[in-house]
Design a protein around this motif. Structure first.
Motif, PDB file in Angstrom:
ATOM      1  N   ASP A  85       0.828  -1.214   0.000  1.00  0.00           N
ATOM      2  CA  ASP A  85       0.000   0.000   0.000  1.00  0.00           C
ATOM      3  C   ASP A  85       0.868   1.272   0.000  1.00  0.00           C
ATOM      4  N   GLY A  86       2.202   1.101  -0.009  1.00  0.00           N
ATOM      5  CA  GLY A  86       3.105   2.247  -0.054  1.00  0.00           C
ATOM      6  C   GLY A  86       3.658   2.666   1.300  1.00  0.00           C
ATOM      7  N   SER A  87       3.112   2.134   2.390  1.00  0.00           N
ATOM      8  CA  SER A  87       3.652   2.497   3.700  1.00  0.00           C
ATOM      9  C   SER A  87       4.960   1.741   3.940  1.00  0.00           C
ATOM     10  N   LYS A 106       1.327   5.557   4.053  1.00  0.00           N
ATOM     11  CA  LYS A 106       1.266   6.042   2.670  1.00  0.00           C
ATOM     12  C   LYS A 106       0.777   7.487   2.581  1.00  0.00           C
ATOM     13  N   ASN A 107       0.073   7.982   3.613  1.00  0.00           N
ATOM     14  CA  ASN A 107      -0.385   9.363   3.614  1.00  0.00           C
ATOM     15  C   ASN A 107       0.679  10.318   4.146  1.00  0.00           C
ATOM     16  N   GLY A 108       1.883   9.774   4.444  1.00  0.00           N
ATOM     17  CA  GLY A 108       2.998  10.605   4.875  1.00  0.00           C
ATOM     18  C   GLY A 108       3.148  10.752   6.386  1.00  0.00           C
TER      19      GLY A 108
END
Length: 168
Positions: free
Chosen positions: A147-149, A164-166
């Protein structure tokens, strides 16, 4: 690239394993121990062994450029390439182990997981869901989730997560 999954499969190159070529036998001899050695017009030499032990080689093919392929009674297959790369297929668990001439090793498992071992002690694991885990030679680890995390584990055991939202 580790994402190129098929790169780590056992491959039967047409150069060595032609599908539509009838090879001419140049010479064939049977040795006292029952071994049959056959030489072909394309410079391939095939040795068939008369062994009772399941773990030993059943058949070996040797080519003039150094390529070899060995078939075992337990259905394992080992390929040795002219550049020093070896590929070993473990039939029982459908796993392929590739060792490159520079010492790097790659294992591809039946579920699609790929583990790559570098000569500097680092390791990279690609999981079937797209998650990647890097294990560095200094003992630190990094996981990049599909998921990008990201999660990073430092040598002291502390863990840092970046979503993933930073947000960390």
């Amino acid at each position: 690239s580790i994402n190129d999954e098929n790169k780590y499969d056992i491959i039967f190159l047409e150069k060595y394993h032609p599908s539509n070529v009838k090879l001419e036998i140049i010479n064939q001899e049977i040795i006292e121990d029952g071994k049959i050695i056959t030489e072909y017009s394309n410079h391939k030499k095939k040795i068939i062994f008369n062994n009772k032990d399941e773990s030993v080689c059943l058949k070996k093919e040797i080519y003039d450029d150094g390529y070899q392929i060995i078939y075992f009674k337990n259905k394992d297959i080992k390929q040795i390439y002219p550049d020093g790369k070896t590929v070993y297929f473990f039939s029982e668990n459908n796993t392929v182990a590739t060792t490159f001439s520079n010492g790097e090793k790659v294992y591809k498992f039946a579920n699609g997981q790929i583990e790559k071992f570098f000569v500097n002690g680092e390791k990279k694991i690609l999981y079937p869901d797209g998650t990647i885990k890097n294990i560095y030679s200094n003992g630190e680890e990094e996981i990049i989730y599909n998921d990008g995390s990201k999660q990073r584990k430092k040598k002291d055991g502390s863990i840092f997560v970046k979503y993933k939202n930073g947000i960390e």
